[in-house]
Design an enzyme around this catalytic site. Structure first.
Site, PDB file in Angstrom:
ATOM      1  N   ARG A  52       0.795  -1.226   0.000  1.00 30.94           N
ATOM      2  CA  ARG A  52       0.000   0.000   0.000  1.00 30.94           C
ATOM      3  C   ARG A  52       0.826   1.274   0.000  1.00 30.94           C
ATOM      4  O   ARG A  52       0.560   2.193  -0.778  1.00 30.94           O
ATOM      5  CB  ARG A  52      -0.871   0.060   1.267  1.00 30.94           C
ATOM      6  CG  ARG A  52      -2.235  -0.501   1.138  1.00 30.94           C
ATOM      7  CD  ARG A  52      -2.702  -0.966   2.498  1.00 30.94           C
ATOM      8  NE  ARG A  52      -1.794  -2.011   2.947  1.00 30.94           N
ATOM      9  CZ  ARG A  52      -1.954  -3.295   2.640  1.00 30.94           C
ATOM     10  NH1 ARG A  52      -2.996  -3.682   1.975  1.00 30.94           N
ATOM     11  NH2 ARG A  52      -1.080  -4.208   3.009  1.00 30.94           N
ATOM     12  N   THR A  53       1.779   1.351   0.902  1.00 35.12           N
ATOM     13  CA  THR A  53       2.449   2.644   1.066  1.00 35.12           C
ATOM     14  C   THR A  53       3.198   3.017  -0.216  1.00 35.12           C
ATOM     15  O   THR A  53       3.074   4.123  -0.729  1.00 35.12           O
ATOM     16  CB  THR A  53       3.394   2.611   2.282  1.00 35.12           C
ATOM     17  OG1 THR A  53       2.628   2.177   3.406  1.00 35.12           O
ATOM     18  CG2 THR A  53       3.965   3.985   2.577  1.00 35.12           C
ATOM     19  N   LYS A  81      25.592  -3.366  -1.594  1.00 34.68           N
ATOM     20  CA  LYS A  81      27.060  -3.273  -1.705  1.00 34.68           C
ATOM     21  C   LYS A  81      27.658  -2.564  -0.502  1.00 34.68           C
ATOM     22  O   LYS A  81      28.856  -2.339  -0.434  1.00 34.68           O
ATOM     23  CB  LYS A  81      27.438  -2.495  -2.968  1.00 34.68           C
ATOM     24  CG  LYS A  81      26.947  -3.111  -4.263  1.00 34.68           C
ATOM     25  CD  LYS A  81      27.412  -2.233  -5.432  1.00 34.68           C
ATOM     26  CE  LYS A  81      26.816  -2.696  -6.742  1.00 34.68           C
ATOM     27  NZ  LYS A  81      27.097  -1.722  -7.817  1.00 34.68           N
ATOM     28  N   ARG A 102      11.282   3.990   2.944  1.00 33.48           N
ATOM     29  CA  ARG A 102      10.981   3.045   4.040  1.00 33.48           C
ATOM     30  C   ARG A 102      12.240   2.246   4.329  1.00 33.48           C
ATOM     31  O   ARG A 102      12.914   1.781   3.410  1.00 33.48           O
ATOM     32  CB  ARG A 102       9.853   2.107   3.630  1.00 33.48           C
ATOM     33  CG  ARG A 102       9.673   0.966   4.630  1.00 33.48           C
ATOM     34  CD  ARG A 102       8.431   0.196   4.398  1.00 33.48           C
ATOM     35  NE  ARG A 102       7.254   0.965   4.777  1.00 33.48           N
ATOM     36  CZ  ARG A 102       6.018   0.451   4.802  1.00 33.48           C
ATOM     37  NH1 ARG A 102       5.829  -0.814   4.483  1.00 33.48           N
ATOM     38  NH2 ARG A 102       4.992   1.196   5.161  1.00 33.48           N
ATOM     39  N   HIS A 130       5.430   6.294  11.410  1.00 31.82           N
ATOM     40  CA  HIS A 130       4.920   6.127  10.040  1.00 31.82           C
ATOM     41  C   HIS A 130       3.907   7.260   9.789  1.00 31.82           C
ATOM     42  O   HIS A 130       2.707   7.041   9.757  1.00 31.82           O
ATOM     43  CB  HIS A 130       4.250   4.751   9.949  1.00 31.82           C
ATOM     44  CG  HIS A 130       3.877   4.310   8.573  1.00 31.82           C
ATOM     45  ND1 HIS A 130       3.974   5.112   7.453  1.00 31.82           N
ATOM     46  CD2 HIS A 130       3.398   3.121   8.127  1.00 31.82           C
ATOM     47  CE1 HIS A 130       3.560   4.428   6.388  1.00 31.82           C
ATOM     48  NE2 HIS A 130       3.212   3.222   6.771  1.00 31.82           N
TER      49      HIS A 130
END
Ligand code: NCD
Length: 310
Positions: A52-53, A81, A102, A130
């Protein structure tokens, strides 16, 4: 340093209200916003799973007429890396006008914001916060209830690791006449720093209980959450706690007719699918509201306007 949104306190209460007003205007007049972000690029950097986000940020940017660059999963980017968040943020600032990120580590979005030359939006940092889910939640409450004050709000499930709960408490504590009922197993209670900042310092009344059925009849809002498996230190604890609460049509019989059931999703077992047809279930409306609020936030951080504000 560009203006970023890492946590709810980065936005004033007036700005929260203004974002909701913009979102409502977008809902009413989507065509007026269709070119608002023309030639602008949003980079979505998602180093943790998301449906969703990420998609709602991307849909938001497309609906504003902008473009999207996307990294999904640490393994497919230079993070694999060993590149630092700071260097990634400096690099992506060369390509994009705004970044949504995120990350599994608490504080990662804040590091990105300090190093990026474009606005950074925290799309979830570990078990911390959030803020854009909170924007979705606030608009949902305002649209369902017609107000954000004078409500009894139950938060249920994993209140310890659930970052959406921390941000929502923070935001709602700014409105008048609220009462919170915190429903969780002993091990998954709201962390004391969140309780202290959002509730105690402001003298906001709250109670804590382990029993959902005992309190469900008092609530205007029931905000269910998933037990956050990925934040547990051992699987045994997760298995023991994961089904602590399952909202069923049976339990809904004890609730008020005007209860709104919310959930940031994804749902695992904590709301039975049979509840979805109950008119009090609002969680899929929350998903849609999230897209509009992210559109409003992108516009605000880019200093752009659309619709009646243009
Ligand atoms: C939430 C999250 O990522 O914190 N999901 C979301 O963004 N809607 C809730 C969760 O994962 O349980």
């Amino acid at each position: 340093m560009a203006r970023s949104v890492i946590d709810v306190p980065d936005l004033t209460k007036e700005e929260l209200d203004q974002l909701m007003d913009t979102a409502e205007d977008i809902i009413a007049r989507p065509d007026d916003y269709a070119d608002a972000c023309r030639r602008k690029k949003l980079a979505t950097l998602f180093f943790e799973p998301s449906t969703r986000t990420r998609l709602s940020f991307e849909a938001a940017m497309y609906e504003l007429g902008g473009n999207v660059l996307s990294v999904t999963g640490a393994n497919s980017s230079s993070a694999a890396k060993g590149e630092s968040v700071a260097d990634t943020a400096k690099t992506v600032s060369c390509y994009a006008d705004i970044i949504a990120m995120r990350h599994p580590k608490e504080g990662a979005a804040s590091v990105a914001a300090r190093n990026a030359s474009v606005p950074v939006i925290n799309a979830g940092d570990g078990g911390h916060c959030h803020p854009t889910q909170t924007l979705a939640d606030l608009l949902t409450i305002r649209r369902e209830k017609g107000r954000l004050g004078n409500l009894t709000v139950g938060l249920c499930g994993d209140l310890k690791f659930g970052r959406t709960v921390h941000s929502l408490l923070n935001a709602m504590s700014r409105y008048e006449g609220l009462r919170f009922v915190l429903i969780s197993p002993e091990e998954l209670k709201v962390p004391s720093y969140v309780k202290s900042d959002a509730l105690k310092k402001k003298g906001i009344p709250y109670t804590q209980t382990e029993n959902l059925e005992e309190v469900i009849g008092d609530l205007d809002i029931l905000y269910m959450t998933r037990v956050q498996r990925e934040r547990f230190f051992n699987e045994e604890d997760y298995l023991r706690l994961r089904d602590s609460y399952i909202l069923t049509p049976e339990k809904m019989k004890k609730a008020r007719d005007d209860l709104s059931v919310m959930h940031p999703l994804p749902r695992v077992n904590e709301i039975s699918v049979a509840v979805d047809d109950d008119p009090r279930a609002c969680y899929f409306k929350q998903v849609l509201n999230g897209k509009y609020m992210r559109m409003a936030l992108i516009l605000m951080l880019l200093g752009l306007k659309g619709g009646t504000q243009a």
